[in-house]
Write a protein that holds these residues in place. Structure first.
Motif, PDB file in Angstrom:
ATOM      1  N   VAL A  23       6.853  21.553  18.806  1.00  0.00           N
ATOM      2  CA  VAL A  23       6.657  21.765  17.455  1.00  0.00           C
ATOM      3  C   VAL A  23       5.901  22.898  16.852  1.00  0.00           C
ATOM      4  O   VAL A  23       4.851  23.261  17.282  1.00  0.00           O
ATOM      5  CB  VAL A  23       7.863  19.709  16.830  1.00  0.00           C
ATOM      6  N   ASP A  24       6.841  24.004  15.681  1.00  0.00           N
ATOM      7  CA  ASP A  24       6.056  24.001  14.783  1.00  0.00           C
ATOM      8  C   ASP A  24       5.400  23.197  13.414  1.00  0.00           C
ATOM      9  O   ASP A  24       6.433  22.638  12.767  1.00  0.00           O
ATOM     10  CB  ASP A  24       6.675  25.276  14.610  1.00  0.00           C
ATOM     11  N   VAL A  25       4.200  22.796  13.616  1.00  0.00           N
ATOM     12  CA  VAL A  25       3.732  22.178  12.420  1.00  0.00           C
ATOM     13  C   VAL A  25       3.720  22.518  10.994  1.00  0.00           C
ATOM     14  O   VAL A  25       2.480  23.780  10.826  1.00  0.00           O
ATOM     15  CB  VAL A  25       1.943  21.299  12.480  1.00  0.00           C
ATOM     16  N   PRO A  26       4.717  22.277   9.894  1.00  0.00           N
ATOM     17  CA  PRO A  26       4.279  24.195   8.444  1.00  0.00           C
ATOM     18  C   PRO A  26       3.407  23.498   7.439  1.00  0.00           C
ATOM     19  O   PRO A  26       2.161  22.618   7.865  1.00  0.00           O
ATOM     20  CB  PRO A  26       5.759  23.258   7.985  1.00  0.00           C
ATOM     21  N   ASP A  27       2.701  24.719   6.673  1.00  0.00           N
ATOM     22  CA  ASP A  27       1.535  24.121   5.946  1.00  0.00           C
ATOM     23  C   ASP A  27       2.327  23.018   5.274  1.00  0.00           C
ATOM     24  O   ASP A  27       3.456  22.882   5.011  1.00  0.00           O
ATOM     25  CB  ASP A  27       1.705  25.295   4.934  1.00  0.00           C
ATOM     26  N   CYS A  28       1.301  22.107   4.800  1.00  0.00           N
ATOM     27  CA  CYS A  28       1.487  20.723   4.395  1.00  0.00           C
ATOM     28  C   CYS A  28       0.329  21.064   2.830  1.00  0.00           C
ATOM     29  O   CYS A  28      -0.842  20.365   3.142  1.00  0.00           O
ATOM     30  CB  CYS A  28       1.713  20.242   5.140  1.00  0.00           C
ATOM     31  N   GLN A  29       1.098  20.288   1.997  1.00  0.00           N
ATOM     32  CA  GLN A  29       0.270  20.255  -0.095  1.00  0.00           C
ATOM     33  C   GLN A  29       0.008  18.631   0.637  1.00  0.00           C
ATOM     34  O   GLN A  29       0.746  17.504   0.408  1.00  0.00           O
ATOM     35  CB  GLN A  29       0.931  20.585  -0.890  1.00  0.00           C
ATOM     36  N   THR A  30      -1.139  18.099   1.035  1.00  0.00           N
ATOM     37  CA  THR A  30      -1.325  16.871   0.450  1.00  0.00           C
ATOM     38  C   THR A  30      -2.506  16.564  -0.473  1.00  0.00           C
ATOM     39  O   THR A  30      -2.855  17.061  -0.852  1.00  0.00           O
ATOM     40  CB  THR A  30      -2.468  16.429   2.302  1.00  0.00           C
ATOM     41  N   GLN A  31      -2.587  15.345  -0.687  1.00  0.00           N
ATOM     42  CA  GLN A  31      -2.983  14.538  -1.955  1.00  0.00           C
ATOM     43  C   GLN A  31      -4.358  13.634  -0.877  1.00  0.00           C
ATOM     44  O   GLN A  31      -4.041  13.036  -0.433  1.00  0.00           O
ATOM     45  CB  GLN A  31      -2.438  13.447  -3.160  1.00  0.00           C
ATOM     46  N   GLN A  32      -5.625  14.192  -2.027  1.00  0.00           N
ATOM     47  CA  GLN A  32      -6.512  13.911  -0.397  1.00  0.00           C
ATOM     48  C   GLN A  32      -7.194  12.615  -1.439  1.00  0.00           C
ATOM     49  O   GLN A  32      -6.448  12.560  -2.680  1.00  0.00           O
ATOM     50  CB  GLN A  32      -7.534  14.688  -0.824  1.00  0.00           C
ATOM     51  N   SER A  33      -8.181  11.512  -0.925  1.00  0.00           N
ATOM     52  CA  SER A  33      -8.171  10.560  -1.338  1.00  0.00           C
ATOM     53  C   SER A  33      -9.089  10.296  -2.348  1.00  0.00           C
ATOM     54  O   SER A  33      -8.796   9.088  -3.488  1.00  0.00           O
ATOM     55  CB  SER A  33      -9.497   9.585   0.023  1.00  0.00           C
ATOM     56  N   ASP A  34      -9.936  11.658  -2.968  1.00  0.00           N
ATOM     57  CA  ASP A  34     -10.992  11.813  -3.866  1.00  0.00           C
ATOM     58  C   ASP A  34      -9.330  12.037  -5.365  1.00  0.00           C
ATOM     59  O   ASP A  34     -10.007  12.211  -6.549  1.00  0.00           O
ATOM     60  CB  ASP A  34     -11.553  13.039  -3.916  1.00  0.00           C
ATOM     61  N   GLY A  35      -8.100  12.684  -5.193  1.00  0.00           N
ATOM     62  CA  GLY A  35      -7.160  13.068  -5.629  1.00  0.00           C
ATOM     63  C   GLY A  35      -6.741  14.043  -6.304  1.00  0.00           C
ATOM     64  O   GLY A  35      -6.147  15.011  -6.560  1.00  0.00           O
ATOM     65  N   THR A  36      -7.673  15.464  -5.706  1.00  0.00           N
ATOM     66  CA  THR A  36      -7.785  16.321  -5.509  1.00  0.00           C
ATOM     67  C   THR A  36      -6.443  17.470  -4.597  1.00  0.00           C
ATOM     68  O   THR A  36      -6.262  16.316  -3.975  1.00  0.00           O
ATOM     69  CB  THR A  36      -8.621  17.305  -4.587  1.00  0.00           C
ATOM     70  N   GLU A  37      -5.704  18.239  -4.324  1.00  0.00           N
ATOM     71  CA  GLU A  37      -4.602  18.265  -3.598  1.00  0.00           C
ATOM     72  C   GLU A  37      -5.793  19.723  -2.400  1.00  0.00           C
ATOM     73  O   GLU A  37      -6.172  20.188  -3.202  1.00  0.00           O
ATOM     74  CB  GLU A  37      -4.310  19.531  -4.713  1.00  0.00           C
ATOM     75  N   LYS A  38      -4.797  19.416  -1.652  1.00  0.00           N
ATOM     76  CA  LYS A  38      -5.205  20.531  -0.629  1.00  0.00           C
ATOM     77  C   LYS A  38      -4.290  21.304  -0.043  1.00  0.00           C
ATOM     78  O   LYS A  38      -3.710  19.965   0.836  1.00  0.00           O
ATOM     79  CB  LYS A  38      -5.932  19.789   0.175  1.00  0.00           C
ATOM     80  N   VAL A  39      -4.270  22.152   0.463  1.00  0.00           N
ATOM     81  CA  VAL A  39      -2.767  22.381   1.716  1.00  0.00           C
ATOM     82  C   VAL A  39      -3.345  23.085   2.959  1.00  0.00           C
ATOM     83  O   VAL A  39      -4.558  23.507   2.958  1.00  0.00           O
ATOM     84  CB  VAL A  39      -2.310  23.818   1.307  1.00  0.00           C
ATOM     85  N   ILE A  40      -3.122  22.341   3.990  1.00  0.00           N
ATOM     86  CA  ILE A  40      -3.787  22.297   5.086  1.00  0.00           C
ATOM     87  C   ILE A  40      -2.588  23.077   6.020  1.00  0.00           C
ATOM     88  O   ILE A  40      -1.667  22.621   6.052  1.00  0.00           O
ATOM     89  CB  ILE A  40      -3.630  20.826   6.159  1.00  0.00           C
ATOM     90  N   ALA A  41      -3.063  24.346   6.410  1.00  0.00           N
ATOM     91  CA  ALA A  41      -2.828  25.138   7.553  1.00  0.00           C
ATOM     92  C   ALA A  41      -1.485  24.554   8.722  1.00  0.00           C
ATOM     93  O   ALA A  41      -1.872  23.676   9.493  1.00  0.00           O
ATOM     94  CB  ALA A  41      -3.400  26.176   7.859  1.00  0.00           C
ATOM     95  N   THR A  56       1.057  -1.067   0.073  1.00  0.00           N
ATOM     96  CA  THR A  56       0.315  -0.032   0.209  1.00  0.00           C
ATOM     97  C   THR A  56       0.989   1.581  -0.358  1.00  0.00           C
ATOM     98  O   THR A  56       2.155   1.254   0.865  1.00  0.00           O
ATOM     99  CB  THR A  56      -1.065   0.276   1.665  1.00  0.00           C
ATOM    100  N   SER A  57       0.634   2.649  -0.912  1.00  0.00           N
ATOM    101  CA  SER A  57       1.432   3.752  -1.428  1.00  0.00           C
ATOM    102  C   SER A  57       0.340   4.349  -0.880  1.00  0.00           C
ATOM    103  O   SER A  57      -0.580   4.953  -0.738  1.00  0.00           O
ATOM    104  CB  SER A  57       2.040   3.090  -2.647  1.00  0.00           C
ATOM    105  N   VAL A  58       1.342   5.962  -0.780  1.00  0.00           N
ATOM    106  CA  VAL A  58       0.446   7.097  -0.339  1.00  0.00           C
ATOM    107  C   VAL A  58       1.482   7.889  -0.945  1.00  0.00           C
ATOM    108  O   VAL A  58       2.713   8.033  -1.584  1.00  0.00           O
ATOM    109  CB  VAL A  58       0.270   7.312   0.829  1.00  0.00           C
ATOM    110  N   SER A  59       0.642   9.029  -1.751  1.00  0.00           N
ATOM    111  CA  SER A  59       1.723   9.720  -2.619  1.00  0.00           C
ATOM    112  C   SER A  59       2.357  10.813  -0.792  1.00  0.00           C
ATOM    113  O   SER A  59       2.611  10.952  -0.292  1.00  0.00           O
ATOM    114  CB  SER A  59       1.017  11.475  -3.185  1.00  0.00           C
TER     115      SER A  59
END
Length: 569
Positions: free
Chosen positions: A197-215, A126-129
């Motif tokens: 810690v400080d968690v930086p902004d994170c660009q992620t690929q959602q399960s439906d293939g769309t991209e989302k930047v999580i603050a 199983t792999s994730v982006s």
């Protein structure tokens, strides 16, 4: 599977045995008399004409794409020796190369046994982006940084009593594994889940293939870098990079089931307790002394914290490190390496137990990484923890903060590929050779003719260095040659043999170590005269700031190696 219907891989009869043919040095499937046909692609041999039962002497080598199948050699007549002697040494050596590593990093090496039936194992993965958070994948000719993330997600049968009932799968146990460039040593750096810690902004690929930047968020527990607000494992990678300055090449994620299935597959691992433990929270109940643990007991062991040390997460980390050391020793033992049955089972559970990044999503890539990990010796794998202090902002101590006095030196040592164990002989020889480049006559600064290139340093660094050398150090025969065209992690100084005295003087002025000096060839400067070449790398910290790399690791609060058996207190 082909049209002949050779059967499913999970239909392999337990009586079937993968054995090492001493004549060929390869594993072959030896079938029981009544066993069904192998699920590994390959033609079925007809029964011998003398009526001997199929499987008595029959072998079928697993077919690997790109490999030719070897013809089985005839059995020598009774009383005579085979012309080809058994390769006993190659047996252990080959098995060792196809396994090796520890816990989640061992999961990778375990997957290297996938040559038994690669296609089937490939379907287990199983792999994730990686969402661009990693370097893009490890290289065989460079040091490797692998981020291993253990989550507290309560999926799977029997896991209801562990972890946070509502957890979406936080970064509960995280280890940054650094494998040295020469593969002679490795450092496993544990990151406390309660570290602020400080968690930086994170660009992620959602399960439906769309991209989302999580603050991102500031001043939060490290474990929220995964799961919280929909963050994926790539967010944890970015957080580690922000924290340590070290970017992972690859990452993998394992849940509770990985601990249970792996320990079951190897027949348990041996751990030691300095006192009796009866922990109602983790469900661990063991007496003082050594125990062979697996399955549910193994999971309870790595989840225990209230009954050991000071009862916090740092004490639990020490238990986990002891467990991983024991697992590595078991995986590299003869009882595992020489057992085809165990290797087959490990390959199966190993590929099912972890989720890997999209740059590590095939059995072939896992096999290559496993081969690199298999070169490690347990005595040169050091477990340690990021230096931390109790959070001074809390009256009731629940979290920790980075020890700013000690932690930066630990991070820098890993960046510089410094071993946390005693330097091996071949390493010492290499370091001695590098140090020798600094010894000898040095020319006057006015005689140093050098071209300065920017190979990854901040913009303007070449001009800054040029001005510093000319105005403060008297290196007047110097020039800014612009960008190097390539990015280097470390600053280098290349010179011809007859320019060694100039190179030694410039290295002294710049604070360069012998390893930064690269004997090579001379180049010509803008005036057509021979010159040495100084290329400023990403490690450049400013003109006049020494770039000498430490040769010994800094002091850490706790440290143990994988070959040592320690008893939890």
């Amino acid at each position: 599977m082909d049209a002949q219907g050779r059967g499913r891989a999970d239909d392999i009869d337990p009586a079937d045995q993968w054995v090492l043919n001493p004549n060929t040095g390869e594993y072959e499937l030896r079938l029981a008399p009544s066993a069904p046909q192998s699920s590994v692609p390959g033609p079925r041999r007809p029964a011998p004409p003398d009526g001997t039962a199929r499987g008595t002497r029959q072998t079928a080598s697993p077919e690997v794409p790109g490999q030719r199948r070897r013809r089985a050699e005839p059995e020598p007549p009774a009383g005579r020796r085979s012309r080809r002697p058994a390769k006993k040494k190659s047996k252990a050596k080959k098995a060792l190369l196809w396994t090796g590593g520890s816990m989640a990093f061992v999961l990778v090496a375990v997957s290297a046994a996938g040559y038994l039936y690669l296609r089937h194992l490939n379907g287990n993965i199983t792999s994730v982006s990686d969402d661009g958070a990693s370097t893009g994948g490890f290289s065989k000719d460079k040091a490797i940084n692998l981020l291993v993330i253990g989550t507290d997600k309560r999926t799977g049968s029997g896991n209801e009593g562990y972890g946070d009932a509502g957890s979406v799968g936080h970064a509960d146990t995280t280890i940054l594994l650094h494998i040295s460039k020469d593969r002679s040593n490795a450092t496993a750096l544990s990151i406390p889940r309660d570290l602020i810690v400080d968690v930086p902004d994170c660009q992620t690929q959602q399960s439906d293939g769309t991209e989302k930047v999580i603050a991102g968020t500031e001043n939060v527990r490290f474990n929220t870098s995964l799961g919280q607000d929909g963050r994926t494992a790539s967010c944890t990678v970015r957080t580690v990079t922000e924290l340590t300055g070290i970017q992972a090449d690859n990452f993998m994620v394992a849940d509770f089931n990985a601990v249970k299935t792996l320990t079951d597959a190897v027949g348990g691992v041996e751990v030691c307790l300095a006192k009796n433990i009866d922990d109602s929270d983790s469900h661990l109940k063991l007496s003082k002394g050594t125990h062979n643990i697996s399955g549910e007991t193994a999971l309870a062991f790595v989840r225990t914290r209230h009954s050991v040390g000071f009862g916090g997460d740092l004490s639990r980390i020490q238990l986990q490190q002891q467990f991983l050391s024991a697992l590595m020793r078991k995986l590299s033992s003869n009882s595992t390496l020489t057992s085809p049955t165990k290797l087959l089972k490990l390959a199966e559970v190993g590929t099912k137990a972890l989720t890997v990044d999209s740059k590590l999503d095939s059995i072939y890539k896992l096999k290559d990484l496993g081969l690199e990990l298999g070169k490690l010796n347990p005595k040169n794998l050091t477990f340690t923890t990021i230096p931390v202090l109790d959070n001074p902002a809390e009256k009731v101590k629940a979290t920790v903060v980075l020890n700013e006095t000690k932690a930066p030196a630990v991070f820098q040592a890993i960046k510089d590929d410094v071993s946390f164990t005693a330097v091996k002989k071949k390493q010492a020889q290499a370091k001695d050779a590098a140090a020798a480049r600094l010894k000898g006559t040095r020319s006057a600064a006015s005689e140093v003719r050098v071209r300065i290139l920017n190979g990854g340093a901040p913009a303007g660094s070449a001009q800054e260095t040029l001005s510093w050398l000319q105005n403060q150090k008297g290196v007047l025969k110097s020039e800014n040659a612009g960008n190097a065209g390539t990015v280097l992690s470390r600053t280098t100084l290349e010179y011809a043999p007859d320019q060694a005295d100039q190179a030694r003087e410039l290295a002294s002025l710049m604070g360069l170590s012998g390893s930064a000096m690269k004997p090579g060839k001379s180049v010509t400067n803008s005036q057509g005269l021979p010159a040495i070449t100084l290329t400023l790398g990403k490690d450049f910290k400013g003109a006049g700031v020494s770039l000498t790399t430490p040769t010994t690791a800094p002091d850490v609060d706790t440290k143990t190696t994988a070959d040592k058996v320690t008893c939890a207190k």
